[in-house]
Motif scaffolding. Structure first.
Motif, PDB file in Angstrom:
ATOM      1  N   GLN A 139       0.848  -1.288   0.037  1.00 36.15           N
ATOM      2  CA  GLN A 139      -0.108   0.020   0.022  1.00 36.15           C
ATOM      3  C   GLN A 139       0.735   1.271   0.085  1.00 36.15           C
ATOM      4  O   GLN A 139       0.199   2.224   0.012  1.00 36.15           O
ATOM      5  N   ARG A 142       0.337   3.810  -3.029  1.00 35.87           N
ATOM      6  CA  ARG A 142      -0.881   4.590  -2.838  1.00 35.87           C
ATOM      7  C   ARG A 142      -0.958   5.519  -1.798  1.00 35.87           C
ATOM      8  O   ARG A 142      -1.449   6.768  -1.860  1.00 35.87           O
ATOM      9  N   SER A 143      -0.377   5.172  -0.514  1.00 35.45           N
ATOM     10  CA  SER A 143      -0.479   6.067   0.603  1.00 35.45           C
ATOM     11  C   SER A 143       0.538   7.383  -0.046  1.00 35.45           C
ATOM     12  O   SER A 143       0.216   8.548   0.625  1.00 35.45           O
ATOM     13  N   ALA A 145       1.137   8.551  -2.884  1.00 36.47           N
ATOM     14  CA  ALA A 145       0.280   9.369  -3.743  1.00 36.47           C
ATOM     15  C   ALA A 145      -1.031  10.204  -3.058  1.00 36.47           C
ATOM     16  O   ALA A 145      -1.216  11.376  -3.543  1.00 36.47           O
ATOM     17  N   ASP A 146      -1.639   9.332  -2.003  1.00 37.03           N
ATOM     18  CA  ASP A 146      -2.559  10.147  -1.347  1.00 37.03           C
ATOM     19  C   ASP A 146      -2.134  11.204  -0.621  1.00 37.03           C
ATOM     20  O   ASP A 146      -2.796  12.382  -0.244  1.00 37.03           O
ATOM     21  N   THR A 169       0.786  11.836 -10.460  1.00 35.64           N
ATOM     22  CA  THR A 169       0.242  11.068  -9.112  1.00 35.64           C
ATOM     23  C   THR A 169      -0.886  10.118  -9.357  1.00 35.64           C
ATOM     24  O   THR A 169      -1.060   9.298  -8.948  1.00 35.64           O
ATOM     25  N   ARG A 173      -0.920   5.878  -8.949  1.00 32.47           N
ATOM     26  CA  ARG A 173      -1.942   4.997  -8.359  1.00 32.47           C
ATOM     27  C   ARG A 173      -2.376   3.843  -9.462  1.00 32.47           C
ATOM     28  O   ARG A 173      -3.001   2.836  -8.723  1.00 32.47           O
TER      29      ARG A 173
END
Length: 292
Positions: A139, A142-143, A145-146, A169, A173
């Motif tokens: 993960q 994704r973390s 990118a978030d 970005t 994902r």
């Protein structure tokens, strides 16, 4: 910053060593750095490090106990003692100095980076990637990118630059699963040591180590040293044992964009011209389509 005073931490270190050392503050010029060089009457040297936060203490303690030993003797600090109350780590000294502070021949630089790649590969494979840790690593992209938006609003960017960063970005994902690893987290020239006397490289400072995708450990080098030195990139990856996959190369460009935004938000806020320049150079290269 922790509430621990240098006096309390140094007293604990002296008790752990069984002797009163000569102490020298060797902290970096930033608020969160608290490091002392400790020299015993015998001449043996250690380092006392007070972590800035509990999470940094926990990460570095885990790395020093379970992953750093895989690098071999003299290639990483050994944990002599730790104290959770003080967030303090008592570490053995590693021979050498940061490569960025030395004037080396091209051959020495290549040798240092080749060894560094070999050591980082060992580190990447040393962590136990099972159960929850594998999920954490999977993960990680994704973390990252978030969290991009946390700095995007604070960085001074043009409209096309913001569009580029948002596009990269989104691409981050959408990437397929990438190779996972226990990463160093701050793998750059300031934490890469080289000992000319021993002709040996070593890594220090594992406070940002964690389970993530392996490519996340190449961002700092890709945005600094490798920019002007493709020969050192080649030497490093030769030591690492493989080139990046096409998907990892895509991820590296995306991660470089996020690093640039972070630098352009953080650098001016801290008055750090070097960090700001790094972010601006990376973003300019991405806009020109020459980042590799």
């Amino acid at each position: 910053m922790t509430g621990t005073t240098p006096t309390a931490a140094l007293a604990w270190a002296a008790a752990a060593l069984g002797a009163r050392p000569a102490a020298e503050d060797v902290s970096h010029p930033r608020e969160t750095s608290r490091v002392w060089s400790l020299t015993l009457p015998t001449g043996t040297r250690f380092y006392l490090k007070i972590s800035a936060r509990p999470v940094a203490y926990e990460r570095e303690t885990l790395a020093l106990r379970h992953a750093a030993p895989a690098l071999g003797t003299g290639r990483a600090p050994r944990l002599r003692a730790s104290n959770a109350q003080h967030l303090a780590l008592l570490l053995t000294a590693v021979p050498g100095h940061p490569v960025k502070r030395q004037t080396l021949t091209p051959a020495e630089e290549a040798r240092a980076h080749r060894q560094a790649g070999t050591l980082l590969s060992r580190f990447h494979h040393a962590g136990d990637l099972s159960a929850a840790r594998r999920k954490e690593a999977a993960q990680a992209l994704r973390s990252t990118a978030d969290g991009a938006g946390n700095h995007l609003h604070d960085a001074c960017l043009t409209v096309p630059e913001r569009r580029l960063v948002r596009g990269l970005t989104a691409r981050l994902r959408a990437l397929p699963p990438l190779p996972l690893a226990f990463v160093h987290g701050d793998a750059g020239d300031r934490n890469l040591l080289w000992s000319p006397a021993h002709r040996r490289a070593g890594w220090i400072d594992f406070a940002r180590s964690r389970f993530a995708t392996a490519v996340q450990d190449f961002v700092l080098l890709a945005c600094t040293t490798w920019t002007d030195r493709p020969d050192l990139r080649a030497a490093f990856l030769e030591g690492y044992g493989r080139d990046l996959t096409p998907e990892e190369k895509q991820a590296l460009a995306c991660l470089a964009a996020l690093d640039a935004v972070n630098c352009l938000a953080r650098g001016p806020a801290l008055g750090d011209a070097a960090v700001t320049a790094r972010g601006r150079r990376t973003l300019d290269r991405l806009m020109a389509g020459v980042f590799a």
